[in-house]
Design a protein around this motif. Structure first.
Motif: not given
Length: 158
Positions: A39-52, A71-85
Motif C-alpha cells: 500500500d506504499n505505507m509502512l506500519t510500525e511492524i513493517e518498519f521494524q523489518g527495515t531496521q537493524n 504523524n499519521d501512524t504510517f511511514v510513506s516512501r517519501e518519509e522513509f527515503i527522506a530519513s535515509r531509512g
C-alpha cells in the motif's frame, strides 16, 4: 597536474549523484520488501523489518515515530527515503525507551515491556535475570527509578 586535478573533480562530481541514486534504489528496495500489503505505507511492524536486526523494539518505535513526520501512524516512501531509512533520528535516551516500551501507559514496565527495551536476540533467561535485579521491590514491575531514570527528578520529563 591541472589535467589530473580536473579529472579528479569531474570523477568526484559524477560519482556523488551515482552513489546517491544507488543508495536511493537500495532504500526503495528495502521499503518494497517491508511493505507486505503493497500500500506504499509502512506500519510500525513493517518498519521494524527495515531496521537493524539487533535493535530493540523500543528503539525501532523511536525511529518510526521520528520518521513519521506527518504523524499519521504510517511511514510513506517519501518519509522513509527522506530519513535515509530511519537513520537520521539519533538515539533515544533511557526516558524515551521507557515511554516507548510502556504500552499500557501505567508508568511501570512489566517483564514483556522491559523485554522490548532489550535486543531481540536476548535470551528469555537473561531478560528474567536482568528484570529481577532491577525490580528492587519485587512488585513485578519496573518504575522509572528502577529502570534507571530519575535521580530525584519527577518522571517523565522533570
Amino acid at each position: 597536474m591541472n589535467k589530473v586535478f580536473f579529472s579528479a573533480v569531474v570523477i568526484l562530481g559524477l560519482s556523488s549523484p551515482l552513489a546517491s541514486a544507488k543508495f536511493g534504489r537500495k532504500l526503495n528496495t528495502k521499503f518494497d520488501r517491508a511493505d507486505i500489503n503493497s500500500d506504499n505505507m509502512l506500519t510500525e511492524i513493517e518498519f521494524q523489518g527495515t531496521q537493524n536486526k539487533g535493535m530493540s523494539v523500543a528503539f525501532c518505535r523511536f525511529r518510526f515515530r521520528a520518521t513519521d513526520t506527518n504523524n499519521d501512524t504510517f511511514v510513506s516512501r517519501e518519509e522513509f527515503i527522506a530519513s535515509r531509512g530511519g537513520n537520521t533520528q539519533g538515539k533515544p535516551n533511557r526516558a524515551d525507551l521507557f515511554v516507548l516500551a510502556d504500552q499500557n501507559d501505567d508508568d511501570v514496565l512489566d517483564i514483556s515491556e522491559y523485554g522490548d527495551t532489550l535486543g531481540p536476540r536476548t535470551a528469555a533467561a537473561r531478560v528474567l535475570k536482568s528484570f529481577g535485579k532491577r525490580d528492587k521491590d519485587s512488585s513485578g514491575g519496573l518504575t522509572p527509578r528502577e529502570f534507571g531514570i530519575g535521580n530525584g527528578f519527577p518522571f517523565p520529563f522533570g
